[in-house]
Design a protein around this motif. Structure first.
Motif, PDB file in Angstrom:
ATOM      1  N   LYS A 140       0.680  -1.262   0.170  1.00 47.54           N
ATOM      2  CA  LYS A 140      -0.112   0.096  -0.065  1.00 47.54           C
ATOM      3  C   LYS A 140       1.039   1.193   0.011  1.00 47.54           C
ATOM      4  CE  LYS A 140      -3.868   2.299   2.616  1.00 47.54           C
ATOM      5  NZ  LYS A 140      -3.362   3.580   2.298  1.00 47.54           N
ATOM      6  N   ASP A 141       0.539   2.115  -1.038  1.00 45.75           N
ATOM      7  CA  ASP A 141       1.082   3.486  -1.321  1.00 45.75           C
ATOM      8  C   ASP A 141       2.763   3.350  -1.605  1.00 45.75           C
ATOM      9  OD1 ASP A 141      -1.132   4.641  -0.628  1.00 45.75           O
ATOM     10  OD2 ASP A 141      -0.790   4.974   1.579  1.00 45.75           O
ATOM     11  N   VAL A 142       3.323   2.004  -1.787  1.00 48.83           N
ATOM     12  CA  VAL A 142       4.856   1.986  -2.354  1.00 48.83           C
ATOM     13  C   VAL A 142       4.609   1.448  -3.644  1.00 48.83           C
ATOM     14  CG1 VAL A 142       6.812   0.785  -1.657  1.00 48.83           C
ATOM     15  CG2 VAL A 142       5.501   1.636  -0.063  1.00 48.83           C
ATOM     16  N   TYR A 143       5.192   2.138  -4.682  1.00 46.09           N
ATOM     17  CA  TYR A 143       5.073   1.823  -6.102  1.00 46.09           C
ATOM     18  C   TYR A 143       6.469   1.475  -6.938  1.00 46.09           C
ATOM     19  CZ  TYR A 143       0.348   3.331  -5.430  1.00 46.09           C
ATOM     20  OH  TYR A 143      -0.882   3.433  -5.056  1.00 46.09           O
ATOM     21  N   ALA A 144       6.365   0.611  -7.891  1.00 45.21           N
ATOM     22  CA  ALA A 144       7.616   0.663  -8.686  1.00 45.21           C
ATOM     23  C   ALA A 144       7.063   1.230 -10.068  1.00 45.21           C
ATOM     24  CB  ALA A 144       8.060  -0.841  -8.702  1.00 45.21           C
ATOM     25  N   ILE A 145       8.088   1.898 -10.844  1.00 46.59           N
ATOM     26  CA  ILE A 145       7.751   2.163 -12.167  1.00 46.59           C
ATOM     27  C   ILE A 145       8.693   1.595 -13.068  1.00 46.59           C
ATOM     28  CG2 ILE A 145       7.820   3.909 -13.775  1.00 46.59           C
ATOM     29  CD1 ILE A 145       6.928   6.102 -11.576  1.00 46.59           C
ATOM     30  N   ILE A 146       8.296   0.775 -14.042  1.00 47.01           N
ATOM     31  CA  ILE A 146       9.269  -0.290 -14.807  1.00 47.01           C
ATOM     32  C   ILE A 146       9.238  -0.080 -16.161  1.00 47.01           C
ATOM     33  CG2 ILE A 146       9.425  -2.774 -15.184  1.00 47.01           C
ATOM     34  CD1 ILE A 146       7.079  -3.052 -12.854  1.00 47.01           C
ATOM     35  N   GLY A 147      10.399   0.550 -16.434  1.00 43.97           N
ATOM     36  CA  GLY A 147      10.976   0.727 -17.780  1.00 43.97           C
ATOM     37  C   GLY A 147      11.502  -0.474 -18.610  1.00 43.97           C
ATOM     38  N   PRO A 148      11.802  -0.359 -19.594  1.00 43.80           N
ATOM     39  CA  PRO A 148      11.960  -1.644 -20.742  1.00 43.80           C
ATOM     40  C   PRO A 148      13.450  -2.044 -20.198  1.00 43.80           C
ATOM     41  CG  PRO A 148      12.339   0.586 -21.730  1.00 43.80           C
ATOM     42  CD  PRO A 148      11.699   1.124 -20.496  1.00 43.80           C
ATOM     43  N   LEU A 149      13.560  -3.402 -20.581  1.00 44.91           N
ATOM     44  CA  LEU A 149      14.816  -4.025 -20.177  1.00 44.91           C
ATOM     45  C   LEU A 149      16.195  -3.759 -21.291  1.00 44.91           C
ATOM     46  CD1 LEU A 149      13.414  -7.558 -19.314  1.00 44.91           C
ATOM     47  CD2 LEU A 149      14.122  -5.687 -17.880  1.00 44.91           C
ATOM     48  N   LYS A 207       1.689  11.121 -11.262  1.00 44.58           N
ATOM     49  CA  LYS A 207       0.201  11.844 -11.238  1.00 44.58           C
ATOM     50  C   LYS A 207      -0.939  11.040 -11.309  1.00 44.58           C
ATOM     51  CE  LYS A 207       1.787  15.328 -13.477  1.00 44.58           C
ATOM     52  NZ  LYS A 207       1.788  16.419 -14.381  1.00 44.58           N
ATOM     53  N   THR A 208      -0.698   9.746 -11.753  1.00 44.58           N
ATOM     54  CA  THR A 208      -2.109   8.930 -12.267  1.00 44.58           C
ATOM     55  C   THR A 208      -2.314   8.208 -10.663  1.00 44.58           C
ATOM     56  OG1 THR A 208      -0.675   6.733 -12.450  1.00 44.58           O
ATOM     57  CG2 THR A 208      -1.359   8.252 -14.398  1.00 44.58           C
ATOM     58  N   VAL A 209      -1.340   8.449  -9.754  1.00 43.95           N
ATOM     59  CA  VAL A 209      -1.812   7.965  -8.322  1.00 43.95           C
ATOM     60  C   VAL A 209      -1.953   8.982  -7.274  1.00 43.95           C
ATOM     61  CG1 VAL A 209      -0.715   6.658  -6.510  1.00 43.95           C
ATOM     62  CG2 VAL A 209      -0.320   5.857  -8.754  1.00 43.95           C
ATOM     63  N   SER A 210      -1.147  10.128  -7.365  1.00 49.01           N
ATOM     64  CA  SER A 210      -1.469  11.037  -6.163  1.00 49.01           C
ATOM     65  C   SER A 210      -1.017  12.325  -7.035  1.00 49.01           C
ATOM     66  CB  SER A 210      -0.393  10.778  -5.256  1.00 49.01           C
ATOM     67  OG  SER A 210      -0.562  11.816  -4.347  1.00 49.01           O
ATOM     68  N   ASP A 211      -1.626  13.545  -6.668  1.00 51.49           N
ATOM     69  CA  ASP A 211      -0.965  14.860  -6.989  1.00 51.49           C
ATOM     70  C   ASP A 211      -0.231  15.559  -5.923  1.00 51.49           C
ATOM     71  OD1 ASP A 211      -3.145  15.331  -5.336  1.00 51.49           O
ATOM     72  OD2 ASP A 211      -4.364  16.613  -6.690  1.00 51.49           O
ATOM     73  N   LYS A 212       0.049  14.956  -4.875  1.00 50.17           N
ATOM     74  CA  LYS A 212       0.798  15.292  -3.734  1.00 50.17           C
ATOM     75  C   LYS A 212       2.262  15.847  -4.395  1.00 50.17           C
ATOM     76  CE  LYS A 212      -1.447  12.719   0.111  1.00 50.17           C
ATOM     77  NZ  LYS A 212      -1.165  11.979   1.294  1.00 50.17           N
ATOM     78  N   PRO A 213       3.009  16.688  -3.677  1.00 52.22           N
ATOM     79  CA  PRO A 213       4.323  17.186  -4.034  1.00 52.22           C
ATOM     80  C   PRO A 213       5.268  16.262  -3.916  1.00 52.22           C
ATOM     81  CG  PRO A 213       3.460  18.156  -2.003  1.00 52.22           C
ATOM     82  CD  PRO A 213       2.521  17.366  -2.431  1.00 52.22           C
ATOM     83  N   ILE A 214       6.099  16.290  -4.767  1.00 58.68           N
ATOM     84  CA  ILE A 214       7.352  15.378  -4.582  1.00 58.68           C
ATOM     85  C   ILE A 214       8.267  16.269  -3.542  1.00 58.68           C
ATOM     86  CG2 ILE A 214       9.240  14.132  -5.814  1.00 58.68           C
ATOM     87  CD1 ILE A 214       6.739  13.545  -6.866  1.00 58.68           C
ATOM     88  N   LYS A 215       8.355  15.559  -2.535  1.00 59.14           N
ATOM     89  CA  LYS A 215       9.316  16.357  -1.402  1.00 59.14           C
ATOM     90  C   LYS A 215      10.795  15.875  -1.395  1.00 59.14           C
ATOM     91  CE  LYS A 215       6.025  18.546   1.125  1.00 59.14           C
ATOM     92  NZ  LYS A 215       6.170  20.254   1.130  1.00 59.14           N
ATOM     93  N   TYR A 216      11.016  14.633  -1.513  1.00 54.76           N
ATOM     94  CA  TYR A 216      12.552  14.136  -1.861  1.00 54.76           C
ATOM     95  C   TYR A 216      12.785  13.230  -3.126  1.00 54.76           C
ATOM     96  CZ  TYR A 216      13.222  15.583   3.123  1.00 54.76           C
ATOM     97  OH  TYR A 216      13.082  16.297   3.937  1.00 54.76           O
ATOM     98  N   VAL A 217      13.742  13.447  -3.565  1.00 55.55           N
ATOM     99  CA  VAL A 217      14.295  12.297  -4.773  1.00 55.55           C
ATOM    100  C   VAL A 217      15.631  11.677  -4.108  1.00 55.55           C
ATOM    101  CG1 VAL A 217      15.079  12.534  -7.178  1.00 55.55           C
ATOM    102  CG2 VAL A 217      13.301  13.801  -6.556  1.00 55.55           C
TER     103      VAL A 217
END
Length: 319
Positions: free
Chosen positions: A44-53, A96-106
């Motif tokens: 819950k609330d922890v996501y992966a964004i998976i790019g091509p191999l 942004k498809t999940v949340s419009d909250k601000p990105i606080k840390y990278v």
């Protein structure tokens, strides 16, 4: 369990651990669309964004890797910002498809382009960037090479707007973020694929974002700046946490068992076989004859196997 944004569910059970990476949900199957970023909710609330191999390309804008983010009550923490300014925007579009909250840390988990070169996009939105000192040193020392490689692979159009921007918060070995209800630990265990590689640990959720310390589904890449010996040490540090969920630097989320098979197993095989080859008097001109076929199931095997074995030979000559 992994739950994709399309609401298709992978049932997780102990008996499935060995086969999870093989019996994948259709949303994770290889796509011919090289620009595609897949979204998966790990817990819950922890996501992966998976790019091509595959390699960097004009279509993927340098985002040929796996990224991640955590949605907290106080904002979002992003793990790795993508390989270009435009690539960072693509990642933000997915978030942004999940949340419009601000990105606080990278968090930058290393020195490769897709681990940091999108920093400027998120800094302009007010995010604070965190990285190990070794990662920043590596980013600065290889900047010209990184941009040259991106120009050749992704193309100059993909680099439009891309400006190098380095971490605001720099640490030596360990750093802990507290945002909202989440405690997020960042650890630099030593050089692996790149000298400044770090992993990100969510202790309460038992989720590990590994950066380029772990590759799944595709053959890892041993480069001139890599260190196969300390890479194994870094992996074993991850293993000591016994994470329930692994979000790798490349590939889809899986288990520690799969990580041991695809990353630790391959590095160990390389070093063991090169050691025996050298003990038997083998020379570098013949090192490519060493059999690596046990790992031929991994994407990019034919492309990378020769360079990997040669690089490990050159490394072990000086150990």
């Amino acid at each position: 369990m992994i739950r994709t944004i399309t609401l298709l569910t992978i049932l997780f059970c102990i008996s499935a651990l060995n086969s999870w990476a093989d019996d994948v949900n259709p949303v994770y199957q290889k796509s011919n669309n090289e620009s595609r970023l897949e979204l998966a909710e790990v817990v819950k609330d922890v996501y992966a964004i998976i790019g091509p191999l595959g390699n960097r390309s004009p279509e993927n804008l340098g985002n040929n890797a796996t990224f991640g983010f955590v949605v907290t009550t106080a904002g979002i923490v992003l793990v790795d910002p993508g390989g270009t300014y435009l690539g960072a925007k693509k990642i933000h579009d997915v978030i942004k498809t999940v949340s419009d909250k601000p990105i606080k840390y990278v968090i930058n988990t290393g020195g490769q382009d897709h681990r940091w070169l999108g920093n400027d996009y998120f800094k302009k939105l007010g995010a604070v960037v965190v990285a190990s000192q070794e990662a920043v040193n590596d980013q600065k020392s290889r900047l010209k090479d990184i941009l040259f490689r991106l120009s050749n692979t992704a193309g100059d159009d993909a680099l439009i707007g891309t400006v190098e921007a380095y971490a605001d918060v720099v640490f030596e070995n360990n750093y802990t973020l507290q945002l909202g209800e989440y405690t997020i630990e960042i650890h630099h265990p030593g050089g692996a694929h790149s000298p400044g590689d770090s992993f990100v640990w969510l202790p309460k959720q038992s989720v590990m974002f590994t950066g380029d310390i772990v590759y799944l589904e595709r053959l890892l890449s041993v480069m001139s700046f890599s260190n196969s010996k300390t890479w194994l040490d870094a992996f074993e540090k991850i293993e000591s946490y016994n994470p329930q969920y692994i979000v790798p630097g490349h590939g889809k989320p899986s288990t520690l068992m799969q990580a041991k098979r695809d990353t630790h197993g391959y590095l160990t095989m390389l070093r063991d076989k090169v050691y025996k080859f050298m003990e038997d008097g083998g020379v570098i001109q013949d090192v490519g004859k060493i059999d690596q076929s046990k790992f031929s199931r991994l994407e990019n095997y034919d492309l990378l196997k020769g360079r990997n074995i040669q690089q490990v030979y050159q490394e072990m000559e000086w150990e």
